[in-house]
Design a protein around this motif. Structure first.
Motif, PDB file in Angstrom:
ATOM      1  N   THR A 146      12.483 114.156  11.730  1.00  0.00           N
ATOM      2  CA  THR A 146      12.273 115.580  11.420  1.00  0.00           C
ATOM      3  C   THR A 146      13.166 116.489  12.270  1.00  0.00           C
ATOM      4  OG1 THR A 146       9.941 114.949  11.129  1.00  0.00           O
ATOM      5  CG2 THR A 146      10.490 117.246  10.824  1.00  0.00           C
ATOM      6  N   VAL A 147      14.460 116.290  12.133  1.00  0.00           N
ATOM      7  CA  VAL A 147      15.459 117.118  12.814  1.00  0.00           C
ATOM      8  C   VAL A 147      16.354 117.724  11.730  1.00  0.00           C
ATOM      9  CG1 VAL A 147      17.329 117.141  14.516  1.00  0.00           C
ATOM     10  CG2 VAL A 147      15.410 115.571  14.806  1.00  0.00           C
ATOM     11  N   SER A 148      16.818 118.944  11.945  1.00  0.00           N
ATOM     12  CA  SER A 148      17.662 119.627  10.962  1.00  0.00           C
ATOM     13  C   SER A 148      18.935 118.822  10.666  1.00  0.00           C
ATOM     14  CB  SER A 148      18.050 121.018  11.473  1.00  0.00           C
ATOM     15  OG  SER A 148      19.097 121.559  10.700  1.00  0.00           O
ATOM     16  N   ILE A 149      19.102 118.399   9.428  1.00  0.00           N
ATOM     17  CA  ILE A 149      20.296 117.634   9.052  1.00  0.00           C
ATOM     18  C   ILE A 149      21.530 118.521   9.098  1.00  0.00           C
ATOM     19  CG2 ILE A 149      21.409 116.322   7.198  1.00  0.00           C
ATOM     20  CD1 ILE A 149      18.602 115.407   6.357  1.00  0.00           C
ATOM     21  N   GLY A 150      21.390 119.775   8.690  1.00  0.00           N
ATOM     22  CA  GLY A 150      22.509 120.710   8.804  1.00  0.00           C
ATOM     23  C   GLY A 150      22.949 120.885  10.245  1.00  0.00           C
ATOM     24  N   GLY A 151      21.984 120.973  11.159  1.00  0.00           N
ATOM     25  CA  GLY A 151      22.305 121.070  12.588  1.00  0.00           C
ATOM     26  C   GLY A 151      23.011 119.834  13.101  1.00  0.00           C
ATOM     27  N   LEU A 152      22.568 118.661  12.638  1.00  0.00           N
ATOM     28  CA  LEU A 152      23.211 117.405  13.049  1.00  0.00           C
ATOM     29  C   LEU A 152      24.646 117.349  12.537  1.00  0.00           C
ATOM     30  CD1 LEU A 152      20.334 114.815  12.446  1.00  0.00           C
ATOM     31  CD2 LEU A 152      21.075 115.794  14.610  1.00  0.00           C
ATOM     32  N   PHE A 153      24.859 117.786  11.292  1.00  0.00           N
ATOM     33  CA  PHE A 153      26.216 117.807  10.744  1.00  0.00           C
ATOM     34  C   PHE A 153      27.138 118.656  11.622  1.00  0.00           C
ATOM     35  CE2 PHE A 153      25.204 116.911   5.961  1.00  0.00           C
ATOM     36  CZ  PHE A 153      24.907 115.610   6.290  1.00  0.00           C
ATOM     37  N   LEU A 154      26.685 119.845  11.986  1.00  0.00           N
ATOM     38  CA  LEU A 154      27.509 120.732  12.814  1.00  0.00           C
ATOM     39  C   LEU A 154      27.717 120.150  14.207  1.00  0.00           C
ATOM     40  CD1 LEU A 154      25.968 124.189  11.824  1.00  0.00           C
ATOM     41  CD2 LEU A 154      28.181 123.276  11.125  1.00  0.00           C
ATOM     42  N   ALA A 155      26.682 119.511  14.752  1.00  0.00           N
ATOM     43  CA  ALA A 155      26.768 118.976  16.111  1.00  0.00           C
ATOM     44  C   ALA A 155      27.738 117.815  16.225  1.00  0.00           C
ATOM     45  CB  ALA A 155      25.379 118.531  16.579  1.00  0.00           C
ATOM     46  N   GLY A 156      28.001 117.110  15.130  1.00  0.00           N
ATOM     47  CA  GLY A 156      28.882 115.952  15.182  1.00  0.00           C
ATOM     48  C   GLY A 156      30.365 116.281  15.179  1.00  0.00           C
ATOM     49  N   ILE A 157      30.715 117.542  14.932  1.00  0.00           N
ATOM     50  CA  ILE A 157      32.131 117.900  14.778  1.00  0.00           C
ATOM     51  C   ILE A 157      32.907 117.701  16.076  1.00  0.00           C
ATOM     52  CG2 ILE A 157      33.725 119.789  14.298  1.00  0.00           C
ATOM     53  CD1 ILE A 157      31.587 120.918  12.372  1.00  0.00           C
ATOM     54  N   VAL A 158      32.432 118.300  17.171  1.00  0.00           N
ATOM     55  CA  VAL A 158      33.181 118.231  18.437  1.00  0.00           C
ATOM     56  C   VAL A 158      33.254 116.808  18.989  1.00  0.00           C
ATOM     57  CG1 VAL A 158      33.233 119.002  20.844  1.00  0.00           C
ATOM     58  CG2 VAL A 158      32.782 120.656  19.022  1.00  0.00           C
ATOM     59  N   PRO A 159      32.127 116.056  19.091  1.00  0.00           N
ATOM     60  CA  PRO A 159      32.247 114.662  19.561  1.00  0.00           C
ATOM     61  C   PRO A 159      33.174 113.818  18.686  1.00  0.00           C
ATOM     62  CG  PRO A 159      29.961 115.344  19.535  1.00  0.00           C
ATOM     63  CD  PRO A 159      30.724 116.424  18.849  1.00  0.00           C
ATOM     64  N   GLY A 160      33.142 114.050  17.361  1.00  0.00           N
ATOM     65  CA  GLY A 160      34.023 113.298  16.466  1.00  0.00           C
ATOM     66  C   GLY A 160      35.485 113.556  16.762  1.00  0.00           C
ATOM     67  N   ILE A 161      35.833 114.823  16.990  1.00  0.00           N
ATOM     68  CA  ILE A 161      37.219 115.167  17.333  1.00  0.00           C
ATOM     69  C   ILE A 161      37.602 114.556  18.676  1.00  0.00           C
ATOM     70  CG2 ILE A 161      38.747 117.077  17.931  1.00  0.00           C
ATOM     71  CD1 ILE A 161      37.208 118.782  15.869  1.00  0.00           C
ATOM     72  N   MET A 162      36.686 114.618  19.648  1.00  0.00           N
ATOM     73  CA  MET A 162      36.978 114.073  20.982  1.00  0.00           C
ATOM     74  C   MET A 162      37.216 112.567  20.943  1.00  0.00           C
ATOM     75  SD  MET A 162      34.228 116.279  23.237  1.00  0.00           S
ATOM     76  CE  MET A 162      34.627 115.441  24.786  1.00  0.00           C
ATOM     77  N   ILE A 163      36.409 111.851  20.188  1.00  0.00           N
ATOM     78  CA  ILE A 163      36.589 110.395  20.085  1.00  0.00           C
ATOM     79  C   ILE A 163      37.880 110.071  19.358  1.00  0.00           C
ATOM     80  CG2 ILE A 163      35.628 108.274  19.098  1.00  0.00           C
ATOM     81  CD1 ILE A 163      32.842 109.458  19.637  1.00  0.00           C
ATOM     82  N   THR A 164      38.217 110.859  18.332  1.00  0.00           N
ATOM     83  CA  THR A 164      39.496 110.670  17.635  1.00  0.00           C
ATOM     84  C   THR A 164      40.663 110.829  18.596  1.00  0.00           C
ATOM     85  OG1 THR A 164      38.545 111.527  15.577  1.00  0.00           O
ATOM     86  CG2 THR A 164      40.948 111.487  15.736  1.00  0.00           C
ATOM     87  N   LEU A 165      40.646 111.885  19.391  1.00  0.00           N
ATOM     88  CA  LEU A 165      41.723 112.117  20.370  1.00  0.00           C
ATOM     89  C   LEU A 165      41.753 111.018  21.427  1.00  0.00           C
ATOM     90  CD1 LEU A 165      41.375 115.986  20.831  1.00  0.00           C
ATOM     91  CD2 LEU A 165      43.145 114.755  19.546  1.00  0.00           C
ATOM     92  N   ALA A 166      40.585 110.536  21.839  1.00  0.00           N
ATOM     93  CA  ALA A 166      40.530 109.450  22.822  1.00  0.00           C
ATOM     94  C   ALA A 166      41.175 108.181  22.274  1.00  0.00           C
ATOM     95  CB  ALA A 166      39.074 109.180  23.223  1.00  0.00           C
ATOM     96  N   LEU A 167      40.902 107.867  21.013  1.00  0.00           N
ATOM     97  CA  LEU A 167      41.505 106.682  20.396  1.00  0.00           C
ATOM     98  C   LEU A 167      43.006 106.860  20.201  1.00  0.00           C
ATOM     99  CD1 LEU A 167      38.764 105.785  17.752  1.00  0.00           C
ATOM    100  CD2 LEU A 167      39.440 104.401  19.727  1.00  0.00           C
ATOM    101  N   MET A 168      43.425 108.060  19.812  1.00  0.00           N
ATOM    102  CA  MET A 168      44.856 108.311  19.662  1.00  0.00           C
ATOM    103  C   MET A 168      45.568 108.184  21.011  1.00  0.00           C
ATOM    104  SD  MET A 168      44.884 111.510  16.965  1.00  0.00           S
ATOM    105  CE  MET A 168      46.689 111.566  16.891  1.00  0.00           C
ATOM    106  N   GLY A 169      44.939 108.657  22.077  1.00  0.00           N
ATOM    107  CA  GLY A 169      45.517 108.496  23.409  1.00  0.00           C
ATOM    108  C   GLY A 169      45.630 107.041  23.814  1.00  0.00           C
TER     109      GLY A 169
END
Length: 440
Positions: free
Chosen positions: A174-197
């Motif tokens: 029972t957690v806001s799915i819309g909130g979870l979608f928005l919350a995943g943006i920054v960590p997703g970008i950070m992990i992408t940059l970490a893998l590219m590095g």
């Protein structure tokens, strides 16, 4: 007798967990192991009965939100069959193909793009392993490195929205799915940059080849071809955020949109390709949803015997605080993710840990992202490590052969997880700005 029950909470927990992990050691599939672990207690306890297992399993399927799982899987398969993935790959090549690591960088960026469409890491690992592993080896890249980077980048699909794990987490806890979608943006970008590095360092040390730098015209052409596909995540997230449709309805819309793109816009999918996409979706979805059913029965018994309360009775006295609790949650999910699929882990472990996180005042979106990121990493850690197993199988090597490179790549990925725990605003800033009501 304990409160009218034959078994005490400790005895029930021992039967459940010993049987479950014993069956896993015997290589019984997770979904069957969960169901078989429940069965003895239903036979021992007079108040219960074997029909409980069937009843609770089917009750779990009586959930409108779980319909989103096959819809998002079908979207990914339609886009693979309809040539949409090829357009995204060409855009990734024009953007980063000239960066040291070349094709491996394209591999990571395509995972980033594809994550915003599929929501399934296993679908990503299966499709991209067939494309990138042979191609990278042909260019002179090490096979173990190729398998490792393909598996590790595939975990982005459950971190970047729309994510199947976020939909399941939101529905179960029972957690806001819309909130979870928005919350995943920054960590997703950070992990992408970490893998590219990480790829950059590998490429510099091993002198891996690169593509020629694309011209502005080539980039614009590739972007024009890929924009219709890239609109998919924007449509899904904005629709959920503004209340235009639910997560399940967004999955339906994504399927319709992918079908139109594949048949009408790109015109690369025929009836045979459409039928193949349906079959692949049925196979993946049946496995995932069967796990949901038996895990729900397992979780019901945990709640019936109040096992979570007994397990966490002494934890409140530790005084961990939000940060300490975050690291504890991450540690538990990282360990559990080595042995158990992410969806049953959410149903069983998530419900156990949720009261503890509420007690220390942790925002439930923050708790969810810590758990989801940790479980995503479990997809590349043995003995479960499903994405690593898929990539290794397609690459034709043993899982153990790729583990050295996977371990190296996990270091920066785990560093991102630590930053998410230490700085909650990394996941809460966008939900707070876009929709303050979603923050608990």
């Amino acid at each position: 007798m304990f409160g009218g029950n034959v078994l005490s909470p400790a005895e029930a927990a021992a039967i459940l967990f010993v049987l479950f992990f014993g069956l896993l050691a015997l290589r019984v599939p997770v979904a069957f192991a969960l169901g078989l672990a429940v069965l003895p207690i239903t036979l021992i306890e007079p108040r219960l009965g074997p029909l409980l297992l069937i009843g609770e399993t089917f009750n779990a399927y009586n959930s409108f939100i779980l319909l989103a799982v096959p819809f998002f899987l079908l979207t990914a398969n339609l886009m693979n069959a309809g040539g949409i993935t090829n357009r995204l790959m060409e855009l990734a090549r024009t953007l980063v193909g000239h960066v040291p690591g070349g094709l491996a960088q394209v591999n990571v960026v395509l995972s980033f793009f594809f994550a915003g469409i599929s929501g399934s890491s296993t679908a990503d690992a299966a499709s991209q392993s067939k494309i990138f592993i042979p191609a990278q080896v042909k260019l002179g890249m090490d096979l173990r490195f190729s398998v490792a980077i393909t598996a590790c980048s595939s975990v982005l699909a459950v971190i970047i929205p729309p994510s199947i794990l976020m939909i399941v987490w939101g529905g179960i806890l029972t957690v806001s799915i819309g909130g979870l979608f928005l919350a995943g943006i920054v960590p997703g970008i950070m992990i992408t940059l970490a893998l590219m590095g990480t790829v950059y360092v590998y490429a510099k040390r091993r002198n891996y080849p690169v593509f020629e730098r694309a011209t502005v015209r080539e980039i614009l052409c590739a972007a024009a071809h890929a924009i219709p596909a890239l609109l998919t995540p924007l449509m899904i997230v904005s629709g959920k955020l503004f209340g235009w449709f639910t997560a399940t309805e967004s999955g339906c819309i994504a399927v319709l949109y992918a079908t139109v793109l594949s048949f009408v816009v790109y015109r690369e999918m025929d009836a045979k390709g459409f039928w193949g996409a349906l079959l692949d979706t049925g196979r993946f979805a049946s496995v995932a949803l069967f796990c949901v059913g038996t895990a729900s029965a397992f979780g019901w018994l945990l709640a019936y015997y109040q096992i979570p309360q007994h397990m966490l009775a002494g934890v409140a006295t530790w005084g961990l605080g939000i940060t300490g609790t975050g690291f504890m949650v991450a540690g538990v999910f990282l360990i559990v993710g080595c042995f158990l699929d992410a969806i049953p882990s959410i149903i069983i472990v998530g419900t156990i840990l949720q009261p503890m996180t509420r007690a220390v005042g942790m925002d439930q979106i923050h708790f969810a992202l810590i758990g989801i990121i940790s479980l995503a990493f479990g997809l590349v850690t043995p003995p479960y490590g499903l994405c690593l197993m898929i990539a290794s199988h397609i690459g034709g090597i043993r899982v153990i052969d790729a583990m050295k490179d996977v371990s190296i790549m996990l270091v920066p990925m785990l560093s991102v997880l630590a930053l998410v725990i230490l700085f909650p605003d990394l996941v809460l800033a966008i939900p707070r700005l876009a929709a303050p009501g979603m923050i608990n």
